[in-house]
Design a protein around this motif. Structure first.
Motif, PDB file in Angstrom:
ATOM      1  N   GLN A 309      36.722   0.949  55.651  1.00 37.99           N
ATOM      2  CA  GLN A 309      37.046   1.919  54.609  1.00 37.99           C
ATOM      3  C   GLN A 309      35.777   2.493  54.001  1.00 37.99           C
ATOM      4  O   GLN A 309      34.779   1.788  53.835  1.00 37.99           O
ATOM      5  N   THR A 310      35.828   3.768  53.697  1.00 36.86           N
ATOM      6  CA  THR A 310      34.736   4.407  52.972  1.00 36.86           C
ATOM      7  C   THR A 310      35.272   4.840  51.620  1.00 36.86           C
ATOM      8  O   THR A 310      36.268   5.558  51.547  1.00 36.86           O
ATOM      9  N   MET A 311      34.611   4.368  50.566  1.00 34.58           N
ATOM     10  CA  MET A 311      35.062   4.727  49.220  1.00 34.58           C
ATOM     11  C   MET A 311      34.053   5.686  48.599  1.00 34.58           C
ATOM     12  O   MET A 311      32.853   5.427  48.590  1.00 34.58           O
ATOM     13  N   VAL A 312      34.556   6.783  48.094  1.00 33.12           N
ATOM     14  CA  VAL A 312      33.691   7.781  47.461  1.00 33.12           C
ATOM     15  C   VAL A 312      34.036   7.819  45.977  1.00 33.12           C
ATOM     16  O   VAL A 312      35.205   7.979  45.616  1.00 33.12           O
ATOM     17  N   THR A 313      33.022   7.639  45.136  1.00 32.39           N
ATOM     18  CA  THR A 313      33.274   7.721  43.695  1.00 32.39           C
ATOM     19  C   THR A 313      32.546   8.932  43.135  1.00 32.39           C
ATOM     20  O   THR A 313      31.348   9.111  43.375  1.00 32.39           O
ATOM     21  N   ILE A 314      33.285   9.751  42.441  1.00 29.18           N
ATOM     22  CA  ILE A 314      32.729  10.983  41.870  1.00 29.18           C
ATOM     23  C   ILE A 314      32.807  10.825  40.362  1.00 29.18           C
ATOM     24  O   ILE A 314      33.891  10.631  39.812  1.00 29.18           O
ATOM     25  N   ARG A 315      31.638  10.878  39.736  1.00 29.05           N
ATOM     26  CA  ARG A 315      31.589  10.515  38.315  1.00 29.05           C
ATOM     27  C   ARG A 315      30.903  11.626  37.539  1.00 29.05           C
ATOM     28  O   ARG A 315      29.844  12.098  37.949  1.00 29.05           O
ATOM     29  N   SER A 316      31.537  12.038  36.455  1.00 29.95           N
ATOM     30  CA  SER A 316      30.886  13.069  35.650  1.00 29.95           C
ATOM     31  C   SER A 316      31.383  13.015  34.226  1.00 29.95           C
ATOM     32  O   SER A 316      32.592  12.957  33.976  1.00 29.95           O
ATOM     33  N   ALA A 317      30.451  13.060  33.280  1.00 27.49           N
ATOM     34  CA  ALA A 317      30.831  13.074  31.877  1.00 27.49           C
ATOM     35  C   ALA A 317      31.589  14.362  31.563  1.00 27.49           C
ATOM     36  O   ALA A 317      32.391  14.414  30.648  1.00 27.49           O
ATOM     37  N   LYS A 318      31.350  15.383  32.388  1.00 35.62           N
ATOM     38  CA  LYS A 318      32.027  16.672  32.149  1.00 35.62           C
ATOM     39  C   LYS A 318      33.538  16.572  32.330  1.00 35.62           C
ATOM     40  O   LYS A 318      34.297  17.412  31.882  1.00 35.62           O
ATOM     41  N   MET A 319      33.931  15.536  33.032  1.00 35.38           N
ATOM     42  CA  MET A 319      35.355  15.370  33.301  1.00 35.38           C
ATOM     43  C   MET A 319      36.108  14.995  32.024  1.00 35.38           C
ATOM     44  O   MET A 319      37.318  15.199  31.912  1.00 35.38           O
ATOM     45  N   GLU A 375      28.113  17.131  44.875  1.00 35.68           N
ATOM     46  CA  GLU A 375      27.004  16.784  43.978  1.00 35.68           C
ATOM     47  C   GLU A 375      26.668  17.915  43.007  1.00 35.68           C
ATOM     48  O   GLU A 375      26.037  17.682  41.980  1.00 35.68           O
ATOM     49  N   GLU A 376      27.117  19.117  43.348  1.00 37.94           N
ATOM     50  CA  GLU A 376      26.921  20.194  42.373  1.00 37.94           C
ATOM     51  C   GLU A 376      27.811  20.002  41.156  1.00 37.94           C
ATOM     52  O   GLU A 376      27.536  20.513  40.077  1.00 37.94           O
ATOM     53  N   LEU A 377      28.886  19.239  41.340  1.00 41.17           N
ATOM     54  CA  LEU A 377      29.826  19.005  40.235  1.00 41.17           C
ATOM     55  C   LEU A 377      29.533  17.723  39.483  1.00 41.17           C
ATOM     56  O   LEU A 377      29.760  17.620  38.283  1.00 41.17           O
ATOM     57  N   ALA A 378      29.075  16.700  40.205  1.00 36.86           N
ATOM     58  CA  ALA A 378      29.069  15.356  39.627  1.00 36.86           C
ATOM     59  C   ALA A 378      28.194  14.416  40.449  1.00 36.86           C
ATOM     60  O   ALA A 378      27.686  14.801  41.499  1.00 36.86           O
ATOM     61  N   ASN A 379      28.059  13.172  39.962  1.00 39.02           N
ATOM     62  CA  ASN A 379      27.369  12.161  40.764  1.00 39.02           C
ATOM     63  C   ASN A 379      28.302  11.653  41.838  1.00 39.02           C
ATOM     64  O   ASN A 379      29.476  11.394  41.576  1.00 39.02           O
ATOM     65  N   VAL A 380      27.750  11.478  43.011  1.00 37.28           N
ATOM     66  CA  VAL A 380      28.586  11.019  44.121  1.00 37.28           C
ATOM     67  C   VAL A 380      28.013   9.720  44.663  1.00 37.28           C
ATOM     68  O   VAL A 380      26.815   9.621  44.924  1.00 37.28           O
ATOM     69  N   ASP A 381      28.870   8.758  44.809  1.00 38.19           N
ATOM     70  CA  ASP A 381      28.446   7.459  45.292  1.00 38.19           C
ATOM     71  C   ASP A 381      29.335   7.085  46.491  1.00 38.19           C
ATOM     72  O   ASP A 381      30.557   7.191  46.391  1.00 38.19           O
TER      73      ASP A 381
END
Ligand code: ASP
Ligand code: MG
Length: 452
Positions: A309-319, A375-381
């Motif tokens: 499995q590949t898990m992608v976490t997109i994190r942004s205070a803007k959310m 990544e233009e929107l948020a941090n991507v992990d």
């Protein structure tokens, strides 16, 4: 509704002369079986994929061709009537040879489909002849005349209305006279180009064909005697399930139980066609019936495990308290045709897993172009090395349900818990190294107790 059955045999069920003979006996033992859908002989599709990827070294290509010839000609050498089928196989091998050479210069999805389809085209010639040798009234049919798809090579989408009309016109009349042996996995687009439904697609083909002819039943013959409460190689006390509902079985197929291609049950469900899964090696062992309604709907039905499995976490205070953020994320994913599997969200982050659409091994990649747009929107992990565990059952919203599950797993690190969206499934990610232990523990505590 037709009165007849469709029986599908997987690669191991047609791997050699003995396996094919057992499969022929299975067909013989049920006079209602009029349509037989076959995979390529075991191992053949993998060889063809290798060739399709483009091998520059001509000797290496020849080695693979020799192996392919061996697999098929050794079965033919045990047939009573050999000449006709020998010629057919030789002609297909010649096509394989020239396509493999073309692929060594430049491969394409279209060429790949044409090449990998040759496995099923060969196995069905041999299986039909073997049945005739036994006195069965069998003919081979090229399913590309019926199984119409779009031209998305490698993962073509079936065109249901066309399939229904063509099945009625071309297939049904034959089934009234013969036992029709045909190919799984392959189809053709409107232009007549060969397409495939994606790896493991024969089950799906069989279900589409069963839907097309409105069959009374669909049998999937494989190398395990039905669906188990979990993989017996992980938990040796796993038990065969005699009857399971479409909803439970679809969750299982989606969440890792490798026994059925995930799309298989859709056509069967649409037409209420009961599906049987059993072992052609030991048909007397019985198997699992998948039906709309079942007598027994236990709280815990099965545990499925899916690796890579590949898990992608997109994190942004803007959310935070914003709107439209998720829409933007999914717009990017949709634009790049990245299919998402699980999803969980918090106020400022969203985690998702990537759906695995190929069988190349390993966890799916987040394509770099997608990553940079996100990544233009948020941090991507991006995290890998994770496995998905799914507990399948019924009425899973019942009081105390989650407590039992989570207290059993108190010692493990569970992530991305998805619960509540479906009555039939609770799933989560764990570290790949712990996955088997988690499945064992769940199975032991929830399935191996006396009250079960
Ligand atoms: N022969 C194809 C494969 O190996 C399709 C199938 O067997 O379901 O993927
Ligand atoms: Mg298969």
């Amino acid at each position: 509704m037709s009165a007849f059955n469709v029986a599908k045999f997987g690669g191991t069920s047609v791997a050699n002369f003995e396996a094919m003979s057992r499969s022929a006996s299975v067909v013989e033992s049920n006079p209602e079986t009029k349509l037989v859908v076959s995979s390529a002989c075991a191992g053949v599709t993998n060889f063809l994929v290798e060739l399709a990827n483009g091998i520059k070294d001509a000797d290496h290509r020849q080695e693979i061709l020799n192996q392919l010839a061996n697999i098929h000609f050794s079965i033919i050498s045990e047939l009573k009537e050999q000449e006709g089928v020998k010629k057919e196989i030789q002609a297909i091998l010649n096509t394989v040879n020239s396509l493999a050479e073309a692929a060594s210069f430049q491969s394409s999805n279209q060429l790949t489909d044409h090449l990998v389809a040759c496995g099923e085209l060969m196995s069905t010639h041999i299986l039909a002849q073997l049945m005739r040798d036994r006195g069965m009234n069998a003919i081979r049919f090229d399913i590309r005349e019926v199984l119409r798809t779009d031209d998305n090579f490698g993962r073509a989408e079936p065109q249901l209305d066309d399939i229904a009309a063509l099945a009625k016109e071309k297939l049904e009349p034959l089934c009234n006279k013969y036992i029709v042996v045909t190919q799984g996995f392959i189809g053709s687009d409107e232009q007549g180009n060969t397409t495939t439904l994606g790896r493991g697609g024969s089950d799906y083909s069989a279900a589409l064909i069963a839907e097309g002819v409105q069959a009374a039943g669909l049998e999937i013959w494989t190398d395990v005697p039905g669906i188990y409460t979990t993989d017996p190689r992980i938990a040796p006390k796993a038990k065969a399930i005699t009857e399971i509902s479409f909803s439970e079985a679809s969750e299982m197929a989606n969440f890792g139980a490798k026994i059925l291609h995930p799309s298989t049950l859709l056509p069967a469900l649409r037409h209420g066609i009961p599906v049987f899964v059993g072992s052609s090696r030991e048909p007397e062992q019985g198997g699992t019936w998948i039906r709309k309604r079942v007598e027994n709907s236990p709280l815990y039905r099965a545990v499925a495990l899916r690796a890579n499995q590949t898990m992608v976490t997109i994190r942004s205070a803007k959310m935070f308290q914003a709107y439209g953020f998720l829409a933007k994320v999914f717009e990017i994913l949709a634009k790049h045709k990245v299919s998402v599997d699980l999803i969980t969200t918090s106020e400022i982050s969203v985690s998702l897993t990537l759906d695995k659409t190929d069988t190349s091994g390993g966890a799916p990649e987040l394509p770099p172009a997608v990553r940079s747009e996100l990544e233009e929107l948020a941090n991507v992990d991006v995290e890998r090395n994770l496995s998905l565990v799914a507990l399948i059952g019924n009425q899973m919203e019942t009081k105390g349900y989650a407590k039992d599950v989570f207290s059993t797993l108190g010692d493990y690190h569970l992530r991305m818990i998805c619960y509540g969206a479906s009555d039939h499934n609770l799933c989560f990610l764990v570290d790949a190294e712990e996955a088997k232990a988690v499945v064992q523990k769940l199975h032991q505590d929830l399935f191996e107790t006396d009250s079960e």
